[in-house]
Design a protein around this motif. Structure first.
Motif, mmCIF file in Angstrom:
data_model
loop_
_atom_site.group_PDB
_atom_site.id
_atom_site.type_symbol
_atom_site.label_atom_id
_atom_site.label_comp_id
_atom_site.label_asym_id
_atom_site.label_seq_id
_atom_site.Cartn_x
_atom_site.Cartn_y
_atom_site.Cartn_z
ATOM 1 N N TYR A 36 0.881 -1.173 0.000
ATOM 2 C CA TYR A 36 0.000 0.000 0.000
ATOM 3 C C TYR A 36 0.911 1.213 0.000
ATOM 4 O O TYR A 36 1.649 1.449 0.970
ATOM 5 N N LEU A 47 -6.629 8.282 -6.572
ATOM 6 C CA LEU A 47 -6.426 8.219 -5.129
ATOM 7 C C LEU A 47 -4.946 8.446 -4.815
ATOM 8 O O LEU A 47 -4.080 7.981 -5.548
ATOM 9 N N PHE A 50 -2.660 3.672 -2.849
ATOM 10 C CA PHE A 50 -3.329 2.507 -3.421
ATOM 11 C C PHE A 50 -2.410 1.302 -3.296
ATOM 12 O O PHE A 50 -1.186 1.444 -3.264
ATOM 13 N N CYS A 81 -15.681 1.514 -5.588
ATOM 14 C CA CYS A 81 -15.031 1.577 -4.271
ATOM 15 C C CYS A 81 -14.204 2.843 -4.060
ATOM 16 O O CYS A 81 -13.767 3.107 -2.942
ATOM 17 N N VAL A 82 -13.990 3.655 -5.095
ATOM 18 C CA VAL A 82 -13.133 4.842 -4.972
ATOM 19 C C VAL A 82 -13.629 5.808 -3.895
ATOM 20 O O VAL A 82 -12.838 6.296 -3.088
ATOM 21 N N GLN A 84 -15.393 5.275 -1.177
ATOM 22 C CA GLN A 84 -15.139 4.716 0.155
ATOM 23 C C GLN A 84 -13.652 4.757 0.489
ATOM 24 O O GLN A 84 -13.263 5.135 1.593
ATOM 25 N N LEU A 85 -12.818 4.390 -0.470
ATOM 26 C CA LEU A 85 -11.373 4.427 -0.248
ATOM 27 C C LEU A 85 -10.895 5.849 0.019
ATOM 28 O O LEU A 85 -10.074 6.076 0.920
ATOM 29 N N ARG A 86 -11.389 6.804 -0.748
ATOM 30 C CA ARG A 86 -10.989 8.199 -0.556
ATOM 31 C C ARG A 86 -11.325 8.661 0.864
ATOM 32 O O ARG A 86 -10.521 9.294 1.545
ATOM 33 N N GLU A 88 -11.695 6.801 3.550
ATOM 34 C CA GLU A 88 -10.825 6.119 4.510
ATOM 35 C C GLU A 88 -9.409 6.671 4.482
ATOM 36 O O GLU A 88 -8.763 6.811 5.524
ATOM 37 N N ILE A 89 -8.914 7.003 3.296
ATOM 38 C CA ILE A 89 -7.575 7.591 3.171
ATOM 39 C C ILE A 89 -7.542 8.943 3.861
ATOM 40 O O ILE A 89 -6.617 9.242 4.633
#
Length: 100
Positions: A36, A47, A50, A81-82, A84-86, A88-89
């Motif tokens: 990661y 993002l 990643f 999923c982008v 949600q990932l954004r 969380e990041i």
């Protein structure tokens, strides 16, 4: 424990593989593993972080590889999923800032 520790064992195994890849690279044996990582700003990735294949060499990270070609299905799932990932990041980056 319902899972009998399987998540813990999986994390330990992943950590051991990663550590081994880094140490092999530092010893001059180029090794590629998934990690990661922060994306290169010039890449203009969607993002800032990643999971990617990373090649480790004698000086550490030698190359962070792109995703490569994705099928239409994979592209669709990635788009899903982008957001949600954004989120969380951003939460992780904020946590790191506050912890300083």
């Amino acid at each position: 424990k319902g899972g009998k520790g399987s998540a813990t064992l999986s994390m330990a195994y992943a950590g051991a593989k990663f550590g081994s890849a880094v140490l092999d690279g530092l010893a001059g044996i180029e090794t590629t593993e998934c990690a990661y990582v922060m994306r290169d700003p010039d890449e203009k990735a969607e993002l800032p972080y990643f999971a990617s294949k990373v090649t480790f060499g004698a000086s550490g990270v030698k190359a962070v590889h792109g995703l490569g070609p994705l099928s239409d299905y994979e592209q669709g799932r990635l788009k899903e999923c982008v957001a949600q990932l954004r989120e969380e990041i951003e939460a992780g980056v904020e946590y790191a800032r506050a912890a300083k």
